[in-house]
Design an enzyme around this catalytic site. Sequence first.
Site, PDB file in Angstrom:
ATOM      1  N   HIS A  18       0.651  -1.169   0.000  1.00 30.68           N
ATOM      2  CA  HIS A  18       0.058   0.203  -0.053  1.00 30.68           C
ATOM      3  C   HIS A  18       1.022   1.393   0.127  1.00 30.68           C
ATOM      4  CE1 HIS A  18       0.647  -1.349   4.278  1.00 30.68           C
ATOM      5  NE2 HIS A  18       0.559  -0.101   4.337  1.00 30.68           N
ATOM      6  N   HIS A  31       0.830   5.164   1.407  1.00 23.83           N
ATOM      7  CA  HIS A  31       0.098   6.080   2.233  1.00 23.83           C
ATOM      8  C   HIS A  31       0.324   7.586   1.606  1.00 23.83           C
ATOM      9  CE1 HIS A  31       0.267   3.857   6.139  1.00 23.83           C
ATOM     10  NE2 HIS A  31       1.201   3.088   5.357  1.00 23.83           N
TER      11      HIS A  31
END
Length: 139
Positions: free
Chosen positions: A102, A104
């Site tokens: 992922h 951020h």
Amino acid sequence: MAYDPNNVFAKILRGEIPSLKILEDEHVLAFMDIMPWSEGHTLVIPRAAARNLFEIQPHALAKLIERTQTVAQAVQKAFKPDGLRLVQNNEPAAGQTVFHLHFHIVPCYEGVPLLIHQPVMADQALLRAHAERIRKELP
Ligand code: AMP
């Protein structure tokens, strides 16, 4: 280490756990971080099962970073932060706690310290409102 299909983001992708979605398509899902480091903190994940940066195929990574730019632009328009940090952690030593790749997107505001990895759950109604603000700024 092998990819664990029961990690929390895999469950979000399968719809087994709710999330406040910003954008979704065949390649990625973007949603609000439930323990935001700052106002507007958003996550972008690939649909591909990749534990970290090293596991994802280059074409899927290209889609991920392209969509990350789109979402970051919407976050920037929605919250007008003074700066914006893009963070991607690989393995616990680097701060990774969820083992599905992922990015951020973390807005940074002058004089406001980031609440990095502090277990403070955001108010759901506030997060919902923030998600709506970001979605309105998508192209
Ligand atoms: P990292 O430490 O880089 O692996 O980041 C994981 C992030 O996922 C943290 O910022 C958590 O607050 C966030 N997170 C964990 N569970 C959820 C969830 N169910 N929905 C949204 N964000 C989550």
